[in-house]
Design a protein around this motif. Structure first.
Motif, PDB file in Angstrom:
ATOM      1  N   ARG A   1       0.889  -1.085  -0.050  1.00  0.00           N
ATOM      2  CA  ARG A   1      -0.046   0.010   0.076  1.00  0.00           C
ATOM      3  C   ARG A   1       0.828   1.310   0.113  1.00  0.00           C
ATOM      4  NH1 ARG A   1      -2.852   0.496   4.772  1.00  0.00           N
ATOM      5  NH2 ARG A   1      -4.071   2.195   3.685  1.00  0.00           N
ATOM      6  N   THR A   2       2.165   1.009  -0.028  1.00  0.00           N
ATOM      7  CA  THR A   2       3.005   2.332   0.035  1.00  0.00           C
ATOM      8  C   THR A   2       2.972   3.049  -1.351  1.00  0.00           C
ATOM      9  OG1 THR A   2       4.578   1.646   1.549  1.00  0.00           O
ATOM     10  CG2 THR A   2       5.368   3.054   0.097  1.00  0.00           C
ATOM     11  N   ARG A   3       2.759   4.288  -1.406  1.00  0.00           N
ATOM     12  CA  ARG A   3       2.819   4.859  -2.601  1.00  0.00           C
ATOM     13  C   ARG A   3       4.274   5.577  -3.013  1.00  0.00           C
ATOM     14  NH1 ARG A   3      -2.712   6.220  -1.401  1.00  0.00           N
ATOM     15  NH2 ARG A   3      -4.047   5.688  -2.985  1.00  0.00           N
ATOM     16  N   LEU A   4       4.883   5.164  -4.095  1.00  0.00           N
ATOM     17  CA  LEU A   4       6.101   5.742  -4.437  1.00  0.00           C
ATOM     18  C   LEU A   4       5.837   6.869  -5.512  1.00  0.00           C
ATOM     19  CD1 LEU A   4       8.109   2.517  -5.228  1.00  0.00           C
ATOM     20  CD2 LEU A   4       8.225   4.170  -3.276  1.00  0.00           C
ATOM     21  N   VAL A   5       5.959   8.229  -4.873  1.00  0.00           N
ATOM     22  CA  VAL A   5       5.517   9.121  -5.771  1.00  0.00           C
ATOM     23  C   VAL A   5       6.617   9.858  -6.511  1.00  0.00           C
ATOM     24  CG1 VAL A   5       4.494  11.510  -5.692  1.00  0.00           C
ATOM     25  CG2 VAL A   5       3.588   9.466  -4.113  1.00  0.00           C
ATOM     26  N   PHE A   6       6.838   9.924  -7.914  1.00  0.00           N
ATOM     27  CA  PHE A   6       7.860  10.647  -8.542  1.00  0.00           C
ATOM     28  C   PHE A   6       7.673  11.967  -8.981  1.00  0.00           C
ATOM     29  CE2 PHE A   6       7.848   5.923  -8.741  1.00  0.00           C
ATOM     30  CZ  PHE A   6       9.299   5.564  -8.791  1.00  0.00           C
ATOM     31  N   ALA A   7       8.771  12.684  -8.869  1.00  0.00           N
ATOM     32  CA  ALA A   7       8.768  14.053  -9.311  1.00  0.00           C
ATOM     33  C   ALA A   7       7.972  14.445 -10.263  1.00  0.00           C
ATOM     34  CB  ALA A   7      10.081  14.900  -8.961  1.00  0.00           C
ATOM     35  N   GLY A   8       8.168  13.507 -11.412  1.00  0.00           N
ATOM     36  CA  GLY A   8       7.580  13.956 -12.720  1.00  0.00           C
ATOM     37  C   GLY A   8       6.161  13.380 -12.863  1.00  0.00           C
TER      38      GLY A   8
ATOM     39  N   VAL B   1       4.565  10.489 -11.894  1.00  0.00           N
ATOM     40  CA  VAL B   1       4.194   8.958 -11.818  1.00  0.00           C
ATOM     41  C   VAL B   1       3.909   8.481 -10.269  1.00  0.00           C
ATOM     42  CG1 VAL B   1       4.942   6.724 -12.429  1.00  0.00           C
ATOM     43  CG2 VAL B   1       5.211   8.557 -13.951  1.00  0.00           C
ATOM     44  N   VAL B   2       2.909   7.805 -10.079  1.00  0.00           N
ATOM     45  CA  VAL B   2       2.776   7.123  -9.127  1.00  0.00           C
ATOM     46  C   VAL B   2       2.682   5.671  -8.830  1.00  0.00           C
ATOM     47  CG1 VAL B   2       1.192   6.990  -6.730  1.00  0.00           C
ATOM     48  CG2 VAL B   2       1.584   9.261  -8.110  1.00  0.00           C
ATOM     49  N   LEU B   3       3.591   4.726  -8.261  1.00  0.00           N
ATOM     50  CA  LEU B   3       3.387   3.371  -8.407  1.00  0.00           C
ATOM     51  C   LEU B   3       2.922   3.076  -6.993  1.00  0.00           C
ATOM     52  CD1 LEU B   3       6.791   2.702  -9.911  1.00  0.00           C
ATOM     53  CD2 LEU B   3       4.508   2.787 -11.041  1.00  0.00           C
ATOM     54  N   ARG B   4       1.994   2.082  -6.934  1.00  0.00           N
ATOM     55  CA  ARG B   4       1.637   1.446  -5.903  1.00  0.00           C
ATOM     56  C   ARG B   4       2.259   0.289  -5.445  1.00  0.00           C
ATOM     57  NH1 ARG B   4      -3.283   1.313  -2.268  1.00  0.00           N
ATOM     58  NH2 ARG B   4      -3.868   3.475  -3.000  1.00  0.00           N
ATOM     59  N   VAL B   5       2.853  -0.178  -4.196  1.00  0.00           N
ATOM     60  CA  VAL B   5       3.622  -1.324  -3.950  1.00  0.00           C
ATOM     61  C   VAL B   5       2.714  -2.470  -3.604  1.00  0.00           C
ATOM     62  CG1 VAL B   5       5.243  -2.227  -2.144  1.00  0.00           C
ATOM     63  CG2 VAL B   5       5.799   0.129  -3.028  1.00  0.00           C
TER      64      VAL B   5
ATOM     65  N   ARG C   1      15.837  -8.348  -0.003  1.00  0.00           N
ATOM     66  CA  ARG C   1      16.588  -7.210  -0.420  1.00  0.00           C
ATOM     67  C   ARG C   1      16.521  -7.390  -1.864  1.00  0.00           C
ATOM     68  NH1 ARG C   1      22.526  -7.784   2.320  1.00  0.00           N
ATOM     69  NH2 ARG C   1      22.363  -9.902   1.646  1.00  0.00           N
ATOM     70  N   ARG C   2      15.527  -7.866  -2.489  1.00  0.00           N
ATOM     71  CA  ARG C   2      15.622  -8.166  -3.865  1.00  0.00           C
ATOM     72  C   ARG C   2      14.601  -7.047  -4.568  1.00  0.00           C
ATOM     73  NH1 ARG C   2      14.465  -8.402  -8.744  1.00  0.00           N
ATOM     74  NH2 ARG C   2      14.419 -10.327 -10.006  1.00  0.00           N
ATOM     75  N   GLY C   3      14.311  -6.055  -3.645  1.00  0.00           N
ATOM     76  CA  GLY C   3      13.290  -4.878  -4.246  1.00  0.00           C
ATOM     77  C   GLY C   3      11.928  -5.223  -3.920  1.00  0.00           C
ATOM     78  N   LEU C   4      11.101  -4.380  -4.688  1.00  0.00           N
ATOM     79  CA  LEU C   4       9.607  -4.517  -4.632  1.00  0.00           C
ATOM     80  C   LEU C   4       8.985  -4.836  -5.849  1.00  0.00           C
ATOM     81  CD1 LEU C   4       9.382  -1.161  -2.717  1.00  0.00           C
ATOM     82  CD2 LEU C   4       9.111  -3.528  -1.852  1.00  0.00           C
ATOM     83  N   VAL C   5       7.801  -5.252  -6.070  1.00  0.00           N
ATOM     84  CA  VAL C   5       7.004  -5.150  -7.420  1.00  0.00           C
ATOM     85  C   VAL C   5       5.821  -4.429  -7.042  1.00  0.00           C
ATOM     86  CG1 VAL C   5       7.604  -7.735  -8.074  1.00  0.00           C
ATOM     87  CG2 VAL C   5       5.668  -7.386  -6.631  1.00  0.00           C
ATOM     88  N   ALA C   6       5.293  -3.406  -8.176  1.00  0.00           N
ATOM     89  CA  ALA C   6       4.301  -2.510  -7.987  1.00  0.00           C
ATOM     90  C   ALA C   6       3.522  -2.440  -9.130  1.00  0.00           C
ATOM     91  CB  ALA C   6       5.174  -0.995  -7.519  1.00  0.00           C
TER      92      ALA C   6
ATOM     93  N   VAL D   1       0.989   0.310 -11.575  1.00  0.00           N
ATOM     94  CA  VAL D   1       0.796   1.680 -11.968  1.00  0.00           C
ATOM     95  C   VAL D   1      -0.666   2.563 -11.268  1.00  0.00           C
ATOM     96  CG1 VAL D   1       0.716   3.346 -13.609  1.00  0.00           C
ATOM     97  CG2 VAL D   1       2.230   1.626 -13.786  1.00  0.00           C
ATOM     98  N   GLU D   2      -0.426   3.244 -10.500  1.00  0.00           N
ATOM     99  CA  GLU D   2      -1.444   4.104  -9.948  1.00  0.00           C
ATOM    100  C   GLU D   2      -1.809   5.579 -10.817  1.00  0.00           C
ATOM    101  OE1 GLU D   2      -2.873   4.215  -5.697  1.00  0.00           O
ATOM    102  OE2 GLU D   2      -2.422   6.246  -5.935  1.00  0.00           O
ATOM    103  N   ARG D   3      -0.666   6.087 -11.142  1.00  0.00           N
ATOM    104  CA  ARG D   3      -0.889   7.342 -12.081  1.00  0.00           C
ATOM    105  C   ARG D   3       0.353   6.986 -13.143  1.00  0.00           C
ATOM    106  NH1 ARG D   3       0.364  13.472 -10.668  1.00  0.00           N
ATOM    107  NH2 ARG D   3      -0.885  14.528 -12.378  1.00  0.00           N
ATOM    108  N   PRO D   4       0.101   7.129 -14.320  1.00  0.00           N
ATOM    109  CA  PRO D   4       1.086   6.950 -15.372  1.00  0.00           C
ATOM    110  C   PRO D   4       1.800   8.130 -15.900  1.00  0.00           C
ATOM    111  CG  PRO D   4      -1.161   7.402 -16.510  1.00  0.00           C
ATOM    112  CD  PRO D   4      -1.291   7.209 -14.985  1.00  0.00           C
ATOM    113  N   GLY D   5       2.803   8.131 -16.413  1.00  0.00           N
ATOM    114  CA  GLY D   5       3.642   9.148 -17.077  1.00  0.00           C
ATOM    115  C   GLY D   5       5.041   8.573 -17.290  1.00  0.00           C
ATOM    116  N   VAL D   6       6.170   9.530 -17.028  1.00  0.00           N
ATOM    117  CA  VAL D   6       7.581   9.302 -17.532  1.00  0.00           C
ATOM    118  C   VAL D   6       8.436   9.358 -16.231  1.00  0.00           C
ATOM    119  CG1 VAL D   6       9.412   9.871 -18.902  1.00  0.00           C
ATOM    120  CG2 VAL D   6       7.061  10.127 -19.795  1.00  0.00           C
ATOM    121  N   ILE D   7       9.203   8.411 -15.985  1.00  0.00           N
ATOM    122  CA  ILE D   7      10.187   8.390 -14.887  1.00  0.00           C
ATOM    123  C   ILE D   7      11.662   8.604 -15.547  1.00  0.00           C
ATOM    124  CG2 ILE D   7      11.327   7.086 -13.132  1.00  0.00           C
ATOM    125  CD1 ILE D   7       8.731   5.665 -12.745  1.00  0.00           C
ATOM    126  N   ARG D   8      12.527   9.524 -14.961  1.00  0.00           N
ATOM    127  CA  ARG D   8      13.715   9.787 -15.537  1.00  0.00           C
ATOM    128  C   ARG D   8      14.888   9.606 -14.096  1.00  0.00           C
ATOM    129  NH1 ARG D   8      10.121  13.484 -18.452  1.00  0.00           N
ATOM    130  NH2 ARG D   8      10.624  13.362 -20.601  1.00  0.00           N
TER     131      ARG D   8
END
Length: 205
Positions: free
Chosen positions: A127-134, A136-140, A175-180, A182-189
């Motif tokens: 349920r964590t949201r990863l909110v990118f400055a550009g 995009v929002v990903l939901r974990v 330590r293998r990271g997360l799968v998520a 897309v809650e809000r699309p866009g571009v990640i840089r």
């Protein structure tokens, strides 16, 4: 442990953590160049739709169940909560050190986004949201369990080291990271900020 008349635990007995925000930076963005290959390569702009990364091996609103979903017959169509793989530069370095190899590249194991600065990324709760400055929002959905297939891909890049395919699932656990998804699309840089909006969460007993 105290409980009310209906046997429910009182709020003060919950093992919980409050909501908070933790910020980091995107250091790499990657995508598959060949749909049949799960490994990924660097890109300057990772375009993301509601279905994930267009053309990517893990793109789609649904996916087929596999060994991770033993409760379904193999190949059952289900919701795709594994659209994006998010990794931590710090965790990749730590896993590489514990495996006795010089480095572990995110692209070798199919990573899409690599962050820096978010401690223990693989342990942030669902349920964590990863909110990118550009934008995009990903939901974990949760942590990504390491597998032997990824370990084999690492072994192919590190000749002279025996047993890496079996070692990786052991060393990279949590330590293998997360799968998520897309809650809000866009571009990640690469270079943009990302903030983990961690919800209040608790241990279910």
């Amino acid at each position: 442990m105290t409980a009310d008349l209906f046997g429910r635990e009182q709020a003060e007995d919950l093992i919980s953590a409050p909501a908070r925000k933790v910020s980091g930076t995107v250091v790499q963005a990657l995508a598959t160049k060949r749909p049949e290959d799960f490994r990924t390569e660097w890109t300057a702009a990772l375009k993301i739709g509601f279905e994930g990364i267009p053309g990517d091996r893990h793109s789609g609103f649904t996916r087929r169940s596999g060994g991770r979903e033993p409760w379904y017959p193999n190949g059952t169509e289900m919701c795709n909560e594994r659209q994006i793989s998010v990794l931590s530069a710090e965790e990749l370095a730590a896993v590489a050190a514990d495996m006795g190899i010089e480095r572990l590249e995110a692209g070798w194991i199919g990573g899409n986004v690599v962050t820096e600065g978010i401690p223990r990324l693989s342990l942030v709760p669902p349920r964590t949201r990863l909110v990118f400055a550009g934008g995009v929002v990903l939901r974990v959905d949760g942590d990504n369990a390491p597998c032997r297939i990824a370990g084999k891909a690492i072994a192919e890049r590190c000749p002279g080291h025996e047993g890496l395919d079996l070692l990786f699932p052991k060393v990279a656990r949590r330590r293998r990271g997360l799968v998520a998804y897309v809650e809000r699309p866009g571009v990640i840089r690469p270079g943009e900020a990302v903030t983990a909006h961690i919800p209040e969460h608790w241990l279910y007993r």
